[in-house]
Design an enzyme around this catalytic site. Structure first.
Site, PDB file in Angstrom:
ATOM      1  N   SER A   1       0.843  -1.207   0.000  1.00 45.27           N
ATOM      2  CA  SER A   1       0.000   0.000   0.000  1.00 45.27           C
ATOM      3  C   SER A   1       0.870   1.245   0.000  1.00 45.27           C
ATOM      4  CB  SER A   1      -0.874   0.022   1.256  1.00 45.27           C
ATOM      5  OG  SER A   1      -0.072   0.329   2.386  1.00 45.27           O
ATOM      6  N   ASP A   2       0.265   2.371  -0.359  1.00 47.20           N
ATOM      7  CA  ASP A   2       0.941   3.642  -0.116  1.00 47.20           C
ATOM      8  C   ASP A   2       0.763   3.992   1.366  1.00 47.20           C
ATOM      9  OD1 ASP A   2       2.423   5.904  -0.413  1.00 47.20           O
ATOM     10  OD2 ASP A   2       1.338   6.680  -2.134  1.00 47.20           O
ATOM     11  N   TRP A   3       1.472   5.002   1.807  1.00 50.64           N
ATOM     12  CA  TRP A   3       1.819   5.133   3.234  1.00 50.64           C
ATOM     13  C   TRP A   3       0.777   5.783   4.157  1.00 50.64           C
ATOM     14  CZ3 TRP A   3       5.231   2.113   1.472  1.00 50.64           C
ATOM     15  CH2 TRP A   3       6.328   1.697   2.215  1.00 50.64           C
TER      16      TRP A   3
END
Ligand code: BGC
Length: 726
Positions: free
Chosen positions: A286-288
């Protein structure tokens, strides 16, 4: 997967995020132990999974922002080890311009790298970054960033590989191979249709983007990109597809935004394309910043790793596994993909594959300097009167030079956000120029923020002047508009009036408007050149290196000339961004609507000149069962060595559906000595003639007439040849 209205989905994710705060706390405690560097096992992922308990399995699906020491920021993300089974941790770090938590070599920004159109160079940069990641004990580099530039003012335009899918795909493949041949896992990001950060509501000064980030419309965190399957296939997916199919990338990072109603991190149709169609067998991450919106949606779609915490994959997953509401076999599959890549790169065994890690070497810094110089795009370099063009300036022929700009003392290392790198040193433009010129040339400087008059006086007192102008782009927020901020436009105009030997150096992350362009003889785009800014700038300005870079993005005269000029298209209405322009992005749009750009896609001048010979195409009539060979002679007709990027476009003559008038399909870089001639050979295959048919859900090649175009830019076509497809 079932489709839930976006607002319901968002509300529930907010609630879920709240509930998962406990999980956050739980998941951030934990992590490494003193002997983690000793860990390593020869057992296979499948064997290990057989022995993992539910807690250990859960821990392998998500990260911890920090390892044992919250002040230790060596990495951007950290998956804890399982010491009981000798499984080492997995450490992830940004990013596309070098290792984030330095000191590390700060390479030029992605837009500068791709402006070289030189895949060998991109491979070399990738390899150097991969080795630097290894030296920093990092396993995964969160790079390259390969979203297509759709909005010219996009906050991350400087990180990306431009507006064309073929160019971005070639750049992605070269970079990923470089990183991974160094023994570091590369991450293609952000999958997909993450084409804006959010439009600020007002113009601010040059920096401090925090307020702009908050007060913005169409934020990447909430927008839904409504994009046709055709545009996805033809524009937004190809670089990711190449990353998987041609470069065997180890990891793919999902975007924050949603795509056609489903968040990217739980977008089953997109995961199906990635995994089932393209055969991606690495792990998805995933992105953060709250990149995961739900536990079950992401698990069902195929998201393997939640970073940097375990908001959904921490305690909530553990509970699900214990209660039996989450399928353990699915989780095993997720872990197997992550461990599989760890095994492939020797991380699992505790013995990284590839060459040893090295950082901040003279070689890497030379590479950063050369890449910045080769990525420089000479936009304009007209003869002054009946004489020569202003650039390159011959240091032996001048005795005074003005260097004007409010940031000449500071290197433009990069843009803001996660791609920022802390290098061991930087070279400012002024320092680079002073070193190159030595004591023989009188250098006078002016900071126009102290008054335009002083800049004008200085310009009047010298033989020639360099004016440095810049923007301040950052992840998290788009630029308000395409104008240079502050008084920079006025300064250029005033200085150009005072001295006709003025060259403008642009340190911008993307296209800017240039109301003064007709009044200056020379303009060169250096982008964000990285730590070696000053030396690379001097290399170009004084002609030690030929600026062979070409624009990877159309420079339009004004924002409204781009295909994102309605509020629905950008920044979106009610957080829905409608990609109504379909496949007509960048030069595809400018060509289709016959709009003259300020500087076209593929444009970039040289200090020498190149002649193109006749284009030969074989076979010129074909059923495309075999590739078409294209060959064109190119000769350096000037008196200096130079680098040319030969670009080949395919133009359908009577398309059965609306298609861009021409599309880049191949290119090659040649470096030629004065008088030297070389035949550039390229191949085209069926894919290069195809468009995506939404109703058939397949690629189609219309039989009929096409023209193969070869040129020095998308608007400087030097030769053409017809082809008939049977
Ligand atoms: C960015 C990613 C980056 C991550 C970790 C995110 O906000 O979108 O590109 O890799 O942060 O820093």
């Amino acid at each position: 997967m079932s489709r839930v209205p976006a607002t319901t989905c968002r509300l529930s994710s907010v609630l879920a995020a709240g509930l998962a705060i406990g999980a956050l706390v739980a998941s951030t405690i934990g992590g490494g132990d003193e002997s983690e560097t000793e860990l390593g096992t020869d057992r296979s992922p499948a064997e290990l999974i057989d022995e993992l308990d539910l807690g250990q399995k859960t821990a392998l699906t998500h990260g911890h922002a920090f390892d044992r020491n919250p002040f230790d920021r060596r990495q951007t993300g950290y998956v804890a080890p399982v010491p009981e089974l000798d499984i080492p941790p997995l450490k992830l770090t940004d990013g596309p311009h070098g290792v984030r938590h330095g000191p590390a070599t700060a390479f030029p920004a992605g837009v500068s790298q791709i402006s070289t159109w030189d895949c060998d160079r991109l491979y070399a940069v990738g390899h150097a970054m991969g080795r630097e990641a290894k030296a920093a004990e990092q396993d995964v580099l969160l790079a390259p960033a390969i979203n297509i530039v759709r909005v010219p003012t996009g906050g991350r335009t400087f990180e990306y590989f431009g507006e064309d899918p073929s160019l971005a795909a070639r750049g992605a493949v070269a970079t990923i191979r470089g990183i991974q041949d160094a023994g570091t896992i590369a991450t293609a990001k952000h999958f997909v249709a993450n084409n804006q950060e959010g439009k600020p509501r007002f113009r601010t000064g040059s920096d401090v983007p925090v307020l702009r980030s908050v007060l913005q419309r169409g934020s990447r965190f909430v927008v839904d990109s409504q994009v046709s399957e055709r545009a996805l296939r033809e524009l937004y997916l190809p670089a990711f597809r190449a990353a998987v199919e041609a470069a065997d990338v180890g990891a793919v990072m999902t975007a924050y935004n949603s795509v056609n109603g489903d968040y990217a991190s739980e977008n089953a149709p997109l995961f199906d394309v990635l995994e089932d169609e393209w055969g991606f067998d690495g792990f998805t991450v995933s992105d953060w910043l709250l990149g995961v919106k739900s536990r079950d949606g992401s698990i069902e779609a195929g998201l393997d790793l939640e970073m940097p915490y375990g908001l959904f994959y921490g305690l909530p997953l553990r509970l699900g596994l214990t209660l039996g509401s989450v399928d353990e076999a699915t989780i095993d599959g997720m872990i197997e993909r992550t461990l599989g890549q760890m095994e492939r790169f020797g991380i699992l065994q505790g013995e990284r594959v590839g060459p040893p890690g090295v950082a901040n070497t003279a070689e890497h810094q030379r590479l950063a300097r050369e890449t910045a110089a080769h990525g420089a795009v000479l936009l304009k370099n007209e003869p002054i009167g009946d004489g020569d063009p202003l650039l390159p300036i011959d240091p032996d022929r001048i005795d005074s030079l003005a260097v004007i700009g409010d940031a000449i003392d500071t290197a433009t290392v990069g843009g803001g956000g996660s791609s920022a790198v802390s290098p061991p040193y930087t070279v400012s433009p002024l320092a680079g120029i002073e070193t190159r010129l030595g004591a023989d040339v009188r250098i006078v400087t002016a900071d126009p923020t102290n008054g335009i008059d002083r800049a004008v006086d200085v310009a009047e007192s010298v033989e020639c002047a360099l004016i440095f102008v810049h923007d301040a782009a950052t992840e998290g927020v788009d630029r308000y508009d395409m104008a240079l901020h502050g008084t920079q436009d006025e300064v250029v105009s005033a200085v150009a009036e005072a001295n006709d030997r003025v060259a403008v150096v642009l340190d911008t992350g993307g296209p800017v408007t240039m109301p003064w362009v007709a009044s200056v003889p020379a303009v060169c785009e250096l982008w964000y050149p990285g730590m070696e800014d000053g030396r690379a700038t001097a290399d170009i300005v004084f002609g030690d290196v030929d600026p062979g870079g070409k624009l990877p993005i159309t420079f339009g005269e004004r924002f409204d000339d781009y295909p994102v000029s309605t509020p629905e298209q950008y920044p979106g209405v009610a957080n829905t961004v409608t990609y109504a322009e379909g496949v007509f992005v960048g030069y595809r749009h400018f060509d289709a609507h016959d709009i003259d750009p300020l500087f076209p896609f593929g444009h970039g001048e040289s200090y020498t000149t190149f002649d193109y010979g006749e284009l030969s195409v074989s076979p010129a009539e074909t059923a495309l069962s075999r590739p078409i060979s294209v060959a064109i002679p190119v000769e350096n007709t000037g008196d200096r060595p130079g680098r040319e990027v030969v670009q080949v476009y395919v133009a359908p003559m009577g398309p059965s559906v609306p298609r861009p008038p021409k599309e880049l399909r191949a290119f090659e870089t040649v470096t030629l000595a004065p008088g030297e001639r070389s035949v550039v050979e390229l191949t085209l295959s069926a894919d290069d003639f195809a468009y995506y048919d939404d109703s058939l859900a397949d690629w189609v090649v219309d039989p009929g007439e096409y023209t193969i175009l070869a040129g020095s830019s998308s608007r400087d076509i030097r030769a053409s040849h017809p082809v008939t497809i049977r």
